[in-house]
Design a protein around this motif. Structure first.
Motif, short mmCIF file in Angstrom:
data_model
loop_
_atom_site.label_atom_id
_atom_site.label_comp_id
_atom_site.label_asym_id
_atom_site.label_seq_id
_atom_site.Cartn_x
_atom_site.Cartn_y
_atom_site.Cartn_z
N SER A 16 0.83 -1.21 0.00
CA SER A 16 0.00 0.00 0.00
C SER A 16 0.86 1.25 0.00
CB SER A 16 -0.90 0.03 1.24
OG SER A 16 -1.79 -1.07 1.27
N LEU A 17 0.30 2.32 -0.54
CA LEU A 17 0.89 3.64 -0.48
C LEU A 17 -0.23 4.65 -0.36
CD1 LEU A 17 3.64 3.69 -3.29
CD2 LEU A 17 4.04 3.84 -0.84
N ARG A 18 0.07 5.79 0.22
CA ARG A 18 -0.89 6.89 0.23
C ARG A 18 -0.25 8.11 -0.39
NH1 ARG A 18 -4.03 10.25 4.98
NH2 ARG A 18 -1.95 11.14 5.30
N PHE A 67 -8.37 1.39 -4.59
CA PHE A 67 -7.95 2.76 -4.33
C PHE A 67 -9.11 3.55 -3.72
CE2 PHE A 67 -4.47 3.25 -7.86
CZ PHE A 67 -3.88 2.08 -7.40
N THR A 68 -8.75 4.51 -2.85
CA THR A 68 -9.76 5.37 -2.25
C THR A 68 -9.28 6.81 -2.29
OG1 THR A 68 -10.45 3.61 -0.73
CG2 THR A 68 -11.14 5.86 -0.21
N ILE A 69 -10.10 7.67 -2.87
CA ILE A 69 -9.77 9.09 -2.91
C ILE A 69 -10.48 9.79 -1.75
CG2 ILE A 69 -11.69 9.72 -4.44
CD1 ILE A 69 -9.75 11.71 -5.81
N SER A 70 -9.81 10.76 -1.17
CA SER A 70 -10.41 11.52 -0.08
C SER A 70 -9.79 12.91 -0.04
CB SER A 70 -10.21 10.81 1.25
OG SER A 70 -8.83 10.70 1.56
N ARG A 71 -10.37 13.74 0.79
CA ARG A 71 -9.81 15.08 0.91
C ARG A 71 -9.95 15.57 2.34
NH1 ARG A 71 -15.55 14.92 0.61
NH2 ARG A 71 -16.42 17.01 0.55
N ASP A 72 -9.10 16.51 2.70
CA ASP A 72 -9.13 17.15 4.00
C ASP A 72 -9.24 18.65 3.74
OD1 ASP A 72 -8.47 18.44 6.43
OD2 ASP A 72 -7.33 16.68 7.09
N ASN A 83 -4.25 0.46 -2.15
CA ASN A 83 -4.04 -0.84 -1.52
C ASN A 83 -3.96 -1.93 -2.57
OD1 ASN A 83 -4.29 0.41 1.04
ND2 ASN A 83 -6.50 0.09 1.06
N SER A 84 -3.46 -3.07 -2.17
CA SER A 84 -3.36 -4.23 -3.07
C SER A 84 -2.72 -3.83 -4.40
CB SER A 84 -4.75 -4.83 -3.31
OG SER A 84 -5.34 -5.22 -2.09
N LEU A 85 -1.62 -3.13 -4.30
CA LEU A 85 -0.98 -2.61 -5.51
C LEU A 85 -0.49 -3.75 -6.40
CD1 LEU A 85 0.83 0.41 -3.90
CD2 LEU A 85 -0.66 0.53 -5.89
N LYS A 86 -0.60 -3.49 -7.69
CA LYS A 86 -0.18 -4.46 -8.70
C LYS A 86 0.95 -3.88 -9.54
CE LYS A 86 -4.98 -6.04 -9.23
NZ LYS A 86 -6.10 -6.25 -10.19
N VAL A 117 5.29 6.09 -8.63
CA VAL A 117 4.96 4.87 -7.89
C VAL A 117 5.50 3.69 -8.68
CG1 VAL A 117 3.09 3.37 -7.12
CG2 VAL A 117 2.90 5.86 -6.85
N THR A 118 6.33 2.90 -8.03
CA THR A 118 6.90 1.71 -8.66
C THR A 118 6.51 0.49 -7.85
OG1 THR A 118 8.80 3.00 -9.45
CG2 THR A 118 8.99 0.60 -9.48
#
Length: 121
Positions: A16-18, A67-72, A83-86, A117-118
């Motif tokens: 995972s990455l954010r 993937f989940t997009i969000s904002r603050d 998540n569950s990156l391929k 992102v690699t």
């Protein structure tokens, strides 16, 4: 106006990455925000976006459910939880802002600089 994307890196498949996209000179609550990506040798493609006022989101089929997009609003920042990156998620990821969703998806008003992102298989 500046959109500063960060959070990219090297991760193993399944990891995972954010990603974060911090805006300056622009109030994200007045814009639609989104993420695009460009893999080596391919054209840039849509990943996800969020309507800032309604909060409604959309995703490319290839990332839906992972993937989940969000904002603050307080931090004026857009996020993409991946998540569950391929392996095929490997790309430079760009954040963008558009005055309307339609503008964001066709010709965003503003682009971030991209973050790599690699995903190793």
């Amino acid at each position: 106006v500046q959109l500063q994307a960060s959070g990219g890196g090297l991760v193993q498949a399944g990891g995972s990455l954010r990603l974060s996209c911090a805006a300056s000179g622009l109030t994200f609550s007045n814009y639609a925000g989104g993420w695009f990506r460009q893999a080596p040798g391919k054209e840039r493609e849509f990943v996800s976006d969020i309507n800032w006022s309604s909060g409604s989101t959309s995703y490319a089929n290839s990332v839906k459910g992972r993937f989940t997009i969000s904002r603050d609003n307080a931090k004026n920042t857009l996020y993409l939880q991946m998540n569950s990156l391929k392996f095929e998620d490997t790309a430079v990821y760009y954040c963008a802002a558009g005055k309307f969703i339609s503008v964001l998806r066709t010709s965003p008003n503003y682009w971030g600089q991209g973050t790599l992102v690699t995903v190793s298989s």
